[in-house]
Design an enzyme around this catalytic site. Structure first.
Site, PDB file in Angstrom:
ATOM      1  CG  ASP A  29      -1.847  -1.166   1.310  1.00  0.00           C
ATOM      2  OD1 ASP A  29      -2.170  -1.691   0.264  1.00  0.00           O
ATOM      3  OD2 ASP A  29      -2.429  -1.534   2.372  1.00  0.00           O
TER       4      ASP A  29
HETATM    5  N1  URA Z   1      -1.458  -5.814   3.901  1.00  0.00           N
HETATM    6  C1  URA Z   1      -1.668  -4.491   4.024  1.00  0.00           C
HETATM    7  O1  URA Z   1      -2.770  -4.329   4.550  1.00  0.00           O
HETATM    8  N2  URA Z   1      -1.023  -3.569   3.232  1.00  0.00           N
HETATM    9  C2  URA Z   1       0.045  -3.834   2.721  1.00  0.00           C
HETATM   10  O2  URA Z   1       0.704  -3.292   2.252  1.00  0.00           O
HETATM   11  C3  URA Z   1       0.589  -5.263   2.784  1.00  0.00           C
HETATM   12  C4  URA Z   1      -0.218  -6.288   3.266  1.00  0.00           C
END
Ligand code: URA
Length: 231
Positions: free
Chosen positions: A103
């Site tokens: 993310d």
């Molecule tokens: N899980 C999440 O919620 N975000 C990420 O970036 C990776 C795994």
């Protein structure tokens, strides 16, 4: 392969600029200056030099980036910064893809490569490659959080996570290891456990740990590190 294409690929140049340096007599093939942009070369066996510096042709590249927050795991975006902006020019090979996105607000271990089968092996849902995250959260975890993660958690009534491993560190941080990579998976799992993720960092993929790269830094994987991903 044509000489101008080779130079464009290896130096991340446009074809026009690649032709330009050939015309400027900066390029030699097997120790002879070549001004022929259409020349067909053998990229493995011929010795190509630019300004007398020998080019090392690699078909595939495998990179590790310590991703900072604020960057999209994408190769292009109209308004946001992308991780590609962080990759030094000498690594910016064509067709570089991100291997398992993070993310925008997540930090840590991100792999990039132009090797399709390497990418497939790491991202195929059938392969169950482990991903370990360091998590900080607000709120109090359900008492049986470790068992729930081990059993698998139902997310949005859509899927149940594969058995994972939750390792609490203290009252607001933990490591979690998961075996798939669904959208916002760790955040959703912690939400299910009555908490909210405030900081997330990927620290390990398979047996490969984030080495001591500075934030935003990139390095090429060594053969030993590549082996760790296969093992
Ligand atoms: N899980 C999440 O919620 N975000 C990420 O970036 C990776 C795994």
């Amino acid at each position: 392969m044509r000489l101008d294409k080779y130079l464009a690929d290896i130096l991340n140049l446009s074809r026009t600029d690649a032709k330009k340096i050939i015309k400027q007599k900066k390029v030699s093939v097997n120790e002879e200056i070549s001004t022929n942009t259409n020349l067909i070369i053998d990229e493995i066996n011929d010795i190509i030099k630019v300004d007398n510096i020998k080019m090392e042709y690699k078909k595939y590249i495998y990179l590790m980036l310590n991703k900072p927050r604020g960057y999209l795991s994408a190769t292009f975006d109209k308004s946001d910064h992308t991780v590609i902006e962080l990759i030094p020019n000498n690594f910016k090979m064509k067709d570089l893809s991100i291997v398992g996105r993070l993310d925008k607000d997540t930090e840590g271990l991100l792999l990039l490569s132009n090797d399709g089968s390497f990418i497939h092996n790491l991202t195929s849902p059938k392969k169950h490659i482990s991903k370990k995250y360091y998590v900080e959260y607000s709120g109090t975890l359900k008492e049986n959080a470790c068992e729930l993660v081990k059993e698998g958690i139902n997310i949005d009534n859509e899927y149940t996570t594969l058995p994972g491993l939750l390792e609490p560190i203290n009252n607001n941080s933990a490591y979690i290891t998961i075996y798939e990579g669904k959208f916002h998976q760790v955040k959703k799992m912690f939400e299910y456990l009555n908490t909210k993720v405030t900081y997330l960092k990927r620290v390990k993929i398979g047996n490969l740990e984030l080495s001591n790269l500075k934030m935003g830094e990139t390095k090429e994987l060594t053969n030993e590190e590549l082996e760790k991903l296969k093992g």
